[in-house]
Design a protein around this motif. Structure first.
Motif, PDB file in Angstrom:
ATOM      1  N   VAL A  78       0.851  -1.191   0.000  1.00  0.00           N
ATOM      2  CA  VAL A  78       0.000   0.000   0.000  1.00  0.00           C
ATOM      3  C   VAL A  78       0.891   1.247   0.000  1.00  0.00           C
ATOM      4  CG1 VAL A  78      -1.736   1.283   1.298  1.00  0.00           C
ATOM      5  CG2 VAL A  78      -1.922  -1.204   1.094  1.00  0.00           C
ATOM      6  N   ARG A  79       1.980   1.206   0.736  1.00  0.00           N
ATOM      7  CA  ARG A  79       2.919   2.337   0.775  1.00  0.00           C
ATOM      8  C   ARG A  79       3.488   2.622  -0.619  1.00  0.00           C
ATOM      9  NH1 ARG A  79       5.699   0.994   4.912  1.00  0.00           N
ATOM     10  NH2 ARG A  79       4.813   2.529   6.319  1.00  0.00           N
ATOM     11  N   LYS A  82       0.901   4.350  -2.668  1.00  0.00           N
ATOM     12  CA  LYS A  82       0.759   5.756  -2.286  1.00  0.00           C
ATOM     13  C   LYS A  82       1.885   6.602  -2.885  1.00  0.00           C
ATOM     14  CE  LYS A  82      -1.733   5.100   2.076  1.00  0.00           C
ATOM     15  NZ  LYS A  82      -1.644   5.247   3.539  1.00  0.00           N
ATOM     16  N   LYS A  83       3.105   6.081  -2.858  1.00  0.00           N
ATOM     17  CA  LYS A  83       4.244   6.803  -3.439  1.00  0.00           C
ATOM     18  C   LYS A  83       4.074   6.951  -4.949  1.00  0.00           C
ATOM     19  CE  LYS A  83       7.722   5.562   0.006  1.00  0.00           C
ATOM     20  NZ  LYS A  83       8.936   4.772   0.269  1.00  0.00           N
ATOM     21  N   ALA A  84       3.616   5.891  -5.609  1.00  0.00           N
ATOM     22  CA  ALA A  84       3.411   5.937  -7.054  1.00  0.00           C
ATOM     23  C   ALA A  84       2.296   6.924  -7.412  1.00  0.00           C
ATOM     24  CB  ALA A  84       3.072   4.545  -7.588  1.00  0.00           C
ATOM     25  N   THR A  85       1.274   7.005  -6.573  1.00  0.00           N
ATOM     26  CA  THR A  85       0.183   7.952  -6.800  1.00  0.00           C
ATOM     27  C   THR A  85       0.700   9.383  -6.720  1.00  0.00           C
ATOM     28  OG1 THR A  85      -1.412   6.392  -5.866  1.00  0.00           O
ATOM     29  CG2 THR A  85      -2.087   8.701  -5.981  1.00  0.00           C
ATOM     30  N   ALA A  86       1.497   9.666  -5.695  1.00  0.00           N
ATOM     31  CA  ALA A  86       2.066  11.009  -5.537  1.00  0.00           C
ATOM     32  C   ALA A  86       2.973  11.342  -6.717  1.00  0.00           C
ATOM     33  CB  ALA A  86       2.828  11.099  -4.226  1.00  0.00           C
ATOM     34  N   TRP A 104       0.977  15.469   0.933  1.00  0.00           N
ATOM     35  CA  TRP A 104       0.585  14.066   0.884  1.00  0.00           C
ATOM     36  C   TRP A 104       0.435  13.498   2.287  1.00  0.00           C
ATOM     37  CZ3 TRP A 104      -1.655  12.163  -3.140  1.00  0.00           C
ATOM     38  CH2 TRP A 104      -1.440  12.768  -4.378  1.00  0.00           C
ATOM     39  N   LYS A 105       1.176  14.037   3.235  1.00  0.00           N
ATOM     40  CA  LYS A 105       1.023  13.603   4.618  1.00  0.00           C
ATOM     41  C   LYS A 105      -0.413  13.881   5.078  1.00  0.00           C
ATOM     42  CE  LYS A 105       3.159  14.189   9.144  1.00  0.00           C
ATOM     43  NZ  LYS A 105       4.207  14.870   9.905  1.00  0.00           N
ATOM     44  N   LEU A 118     -13.445  -2.502   0.712  1.00  0.00           N
ATOM     45  CA  LEU A 118     -12.235  -2.740   1.506  1.00  0.00           C
ATOM     46  C   LEU A 118     -11.377  -1.483   1.578  1.00  0.00           C
ATOM     47  CD1 LEU A 118     -11.056  -6.209   0.189  1.00  0.00           C
ATOM     48  CD2 LEU A 118     -12.051  -5.708   2.410  1.00  0.00           C
ATOM     49  N   ILE A 119     -10.973  -1.114   2.783  1.00  0.00           N
ATOM     50  CA  ILE A 119     -10.096   0.027   2.996  1.00  0.00           C
ATOM     51  C   ILE A 119      -8.652  -0.477   3.039  1.00  0.00           C
ATOM     52  CG2 ILE A 119      -9.496   1.911   4.570  1.00  0.00           C
ATOM     53  CD1 ILE A 119     -12.254   2.265   3.385  1.00  0.00           C
ATOM     54  N   LEU A 120      -7.786   0.091   2.220  1.00  0.00           N
ATOM     55  CA  LEU A 120      -6.376  -0.279   2.214  1.00  0.00           C
ATOM     56  C   LEU A 120      -5.690   0.524   3.318  1.00  0.00           C
ATOM     57  CD1 LEU A 120      -7.501  -0.900  -0.709  1.00  0.00           C
ATOM     58  CD2 LEU A 120      -5.168  -0.654  -1.467  1.00  0.00           C
ATOM     59  N   ASP A 121      -5.756   0.013   4.541  1.00  0.00           N
ATOM     60  CA  ASP A 121      -5.325   0.794   5.697  1.00  0.00           C
ATOM     61  C   ASP A 121      -3.979   0.385   6.287  1.00  0.00           C
ATOM     62  OD1 ASP A 121      -6.265  -1.605   6.615  1.00  0.00           O
ATOM     63  OD2 ASP A 121      -7.559  -0.773   8.168  1.00  0.00           O
ATOM     64  N   ASN A 122      -3.389  -0.704   5.820  1.00  0.00           N
ATOM     65  CA  ASN A 122      -2.097  -1.143   6.343  1.00  0.00           C
ATOM     66  C   ASN A 122      -1.030  -0.882   5.284  1.00  0.00           C
ATOM     67  OD1 ASN A 122       0.169  -2.430   7.292  1.00  0.00           O
ATOM     68  ND2 ASN A 122      -0.876  -4.337   7.803  1.00  0.00           N
ATOM     69  N   ASP A 123      -0.191   0.125   5.529  1.00  0.00           N
ATOM     70  CA  ASP A 123       0.823   0.528   4.546  1.00  0.00           C
ATOM     71  C   ASP A 123       1.809  -0.580   4.196  1.00  0.00           C
ATOM     72  OD1 ASP A 123      -0.259   3.030   4.253  1.00  0.00           O
ATOM     73  OD2 ASP A 123       1.261   4.060   5.468  1.00  0.00           O
ATOM     74  N   ASP A 124       2.025  -1.510   5.113  1.00  0.00           N
ATOM     75  CA  ASP A 124       3.006  -2.561   4.878  1.00  0.00           C
ATOM     76  C   ASP A 124       2.420  -3.813   4.226  1.00  0.00           C
ATOM     77  OD1 ASP A 124       5.108  -1.042   5.985  1.00  0.00           O
ATOM     78  OD2 ASP A 124       4.440  -1.581   8.000  1.00  0.00           O
ATOM     79  N   GLN A 125       1.123  -3.843   4.036  1.00  0.00           N
ATOM     80  CA  GLN A 125       0.483  -5.023   3.461  1.00  0.00           C
ATOM     81  C   GLN A 125       0.501  -4.939   1.933  1.00  0.00           C
ATOM     82  OE1 GLN A 125      -3.179  -5.941   5.309  1.00  0.00           O
ATOM     83  NE2 GLN A 125      -3.391  -7.906   4.300  1.00  0.00           N
ATOM     84  N   CYS A 126       0.657  -6.072   1.312  1.00  0.00           N
ATOM     85  CA  CYS A 126       0.666  -6.164  -0.151  1.00  0.00           C
ATOM     86  C   CYS A 126      -0.734  -5.844  -0.688  1.00  0.00           C
ATOM     87  CB  CYS A 126       1.095  -7.569  -0.551  1.00  0.00           C
ATOM     88  SG  CYS A 126       1.337  -7.775  -2.317  1.00  0.00           S
TER      89      CYS A 126
END
Length: 148
Positions: A78-79, A82-86, A104-105, A118-126
Protein backbone atom coordinates in the motif's frame (compact mmCIF):
# COMPACT_ATOMS: atom_id res chain seq x y z
CA UNK A 1 19.02 15.00 -41.70
CA UNK A 2 22.22 13.10 -42.44
CA UNK A 3 25.08 12.23 -40.11
CA UNK A 4 27.45 14.85 -41.55
CA UNK A 5 25.04 17.66 -40.60
CA UNK A 6 24.66 16.33 -37.04
CA UNK A 7 28.27 17.18 -36.19
CA UNK A 8 27.62 20.83 -37.09
CA UNK A 9 24.60 21.18 -34.77
CA UNK A 10 24.80 22.79 -31.36
CA UNK A 11 23.74 20.80 -28.33
CA UNK A 12 20.40 22.66 -28.11
CA UNK A 13 19.72 22.10 -31.83
CA UNK A 14 20.46 18.40 -31.45
CA UNK A 15 18.07 18.12 -28.48
CA UNK A 16 15.34 19.94 -30.41
CA UNK A 17 15.84 17.72 -33.46
CA UNK A 18 15.72 14.59 -31.30
CA UNK A 19 12.53 15.75 -29.55
CA UNK A 20 10.85 16.51 -32.89
CA UNK A 21 11.81 13.09 -34.25
CA UNK A 22 10.59 11.30 -31.12
CA UNK A 23 7.36 13.32 -31.17
CA UNK A 24 6.70 12.27 -34.76
CA UNK A 25 7.46 8.65 -33.92
CA UNK A 26 5.12 8.69 -30.90
CA UNK A 27 2.27 10.28 -32.86
CA UNK A 28 2.47 7.97 -35.88
CA UNK A 29 3.13 4.59 -34.26
CA UNK A 30 -0.14 2.87 -33.25
CA UNK A 31 1.49 1.17 -30.24
CA UNK A 32 3.10 4.36 -28.94
CA UNK A 33 0.45 6.95 -29.84
CA UNK A 34 -1.15 6.97 -26.36
CA UNK A 35 2.14 7.92 -24.68
CA UNK A 36 2.77 11.57 -23.78
CA UNK A 37 5.13 13.57 -26.00
CA UNK A 38 7.37 14.43 -23.04
CA UNK A 39 7.56 10.90 -21.65
CA UNK A 40 10.40 10.21 -19.25
CA UNK A 41 12.51 7.06 -18.86
CA UNK A 42 10.71 6.08 -15.64
CA UNK A 43 7.39 5.95 -17.52
CA UNK A 44 8.87 3.94 -20.38
CA UNK A 45 10.32 1.38 -17.96
CA UNK A 46 6.92 1.17 -16.20
CA UNK A 47 5.08 0.60 -19.49
CA UNK A 48 7.53 -2.13 -20.49
CA UNK A 49 7.04 -3.81 -17.09
CA UNK A 50 3.25 -3.75 -17.62
CA UNK A 51 3.62 -5.30 -21.08
CA UNK A 52 5.89 -8.03 -19.64
CA UNK A 53 3.43 -8.78 -16.82
CA UNK A 54 5.77 -7.52 -14.10
CA UNK A 55 3.61 -4.52 -13.13
CA UNK A 56 -0.07 -3.68 -13.00
CA UNK A 57 -2.09 -0.59 -13.86
CA UNK A 58 -4.42 0.79 -11.20
CA UNK A 59 -6.95 3.54 -11.79
CA UNK A 60 -7.63 5.92 -8.91
CA UNK A 61 -10.96 7.72 -9.16
CA UNK A 62 -11.02 11.27 -7.81
CA UNK A 63 -14.49 12.61 -8.54
CA UNK A 64 -14.90 15.22 -9.98
CA UNK A 65 -11.21 15.29 -11.00
CA UNK A 66 -9.82 13.06 -13.78
CA UNK A 67 -8.90 9.49 -12.90
CA UNK A 68 -5.23 8.79 -12.21
CA UNK A 69 -3.56 5.86 -14.01
CA UNK A 70 -0.85 4.51 -11.70
CA UNK A 71 1.59 1.69 -12.49
CA UNK A 72 3.05 -0.38 -9.65
CA UNK A 73 4.88 -3.72 -9.42
CA UNK A 74 2.63 -6.74 -8.88
CA UNK A 75 3.99 -7.30 -5.38
CA UNK A 76 3.62 -3.64 -4.34
CA UNK A 77 2.58 -2.66 -0.84
CA UNK A 78 0.00 0.00 0.00
CA UNK A 79 2.92 2.34 0.77
CA UNK A 80 4.38 1.72 -2.72
CA UNK A 81 0.99 2.50 -4.24
CA UNK A 82 0.76 5.76 -2.29
CA UNK A 83 4.24 6.80 -3.44
CA UNK A 84 3.41 5.94 -7.05
CA UNK A 85 0.18 7.95 -6.80
CA UNK A 86 2.07 11.01 -5.54
CA UNK A 87 4.70 10.61 -8.29
CA UNK A 88 2.07 10.26 -11.01
CA UNK A 89 0.22 13.33 -9.75
CA UNK A 90 3.49 15.29 -9.72
CA UNK A 91 4.21 14.32 -13.35
CA UNK A 92 0.65 15.18 -14.38
CA UNK A 93 0.95 18.64 -12.79
CA UNK A 94 4.28 19.23 -14.51
CA UNK A 95 2.73 18.39 -17.89
CA UNK A 96 -0.27 20.65 -17.37
CA UNK A 97 1.84 23.49 -15.99
CA UNK A 98 -0.08 23.67 -12.72
CA UNK A 99 1.81 24.35 -9.51
CA UNK A 100 -0.51 23.20 -6.73
CA UNK A 101 1.26 22.31 -3.50
CA UNK A 102 -0.08 19.02 -2.16
CA UNK A 103 0.60 17.82 1.37
CA UNK A 104 0.58 14.07 0.88
CA UNK A 105 1.02 13.60 4.62
CA UNK A 106 -2.31 15.41 5.09
CA UNK A 107 -3.96 13.48 2.22
CA UNK A 108 -3.01 10.09 3.68
CA UNK A 109 -4.08 11.16 7.20
CA UNK A 110 -7.45 12.36 5.88
CA UNK A 111 -8.19 9.71 3.23
CA UNK A 112 -7.68 6.00 2.65
CA UNK A 113 -7.64 4.25 -0.70
CA UNK A 114 -10.51 1.81 -1.03
CA UNK A 115 -11.23 -1.12 -3.32
CA UNK A 116 -14.94 -1.88 -3.37
CA UNK A 117 -15.75 -1.79 0.36
CA UNK A 118 -12.23 -2.74 1.51
CA UNK A 119 -10.10 0.03 3.00
CA UNK A 120 -6.38 -0.28 2.21
CA UNK A 121 -5.32 0.79 5.70
CA UNK A 122 -2.10 -1.14 6.34
CA UNK A 123 0.82 0.53 4.55
CA UNK A 124 3.01 -2.56 4.88
CA UNK A 125 0.48 -5.02 3.46
CA UNK A 126 0.67 -6.16 -0.15
CA UNK A 127 -2.11 -4.69 -2.31
CA UNK A 128 -2.72 -8.19 -3.68
CA UNK A 129 -3.92 -9.20 -0.19
CA UNK A 130 -6.79 -6.73 -0.60
CA UNK A 131 -7.74 -8.26 -3.95
CA UNK A 132 -6.25 -5.40 -5.98
CA UNK A 133 -5.18 -6.63 -9.40
CA UNK A 134 -4.59 -5.23 -12.88
CA UNK A 135 -7.00 -2.52 -14.11
CA UNK A 136 -9.03 -2.18 -10.91
CA UNK A 137 -10.47 1.16 -9.82
CA UNK A 138 -9.66 2.48 -6.36
CA UNK A 139 -11.35 5.45 -4.72
CA UNK A 140 -10.51 7.87 -1.94
CA UNK A 141 -12.56 7.32 1.23
CA UNK A 142 -12.55 9.84 4.05
CA UNK A 143 -11.09 8.50 7.29
CA UNK A 144 -13.56 8.21 10.10
CA UNK A 145 -12.33 9.77 13.29
CA UNK A 146 -12.51 7.57 16.34
CA UNK A 147 -13.76 9.47 19.39
CA UNK A 148 -12.01 8.61 22.62
Amino acid sequence: MDIDNLSNLSHDDLIESTQLTLGTLLRTDPLLSDLPQDIILEEIVSQIAVENGQSITIFISRDPEPTLKVIVPQNATVRDLKKATARHFELQQKRTGLKVKISWKYIWKTYHLAYDSLILDNDDQCIEDYGVCNKVVLTFKKNKKIKQ
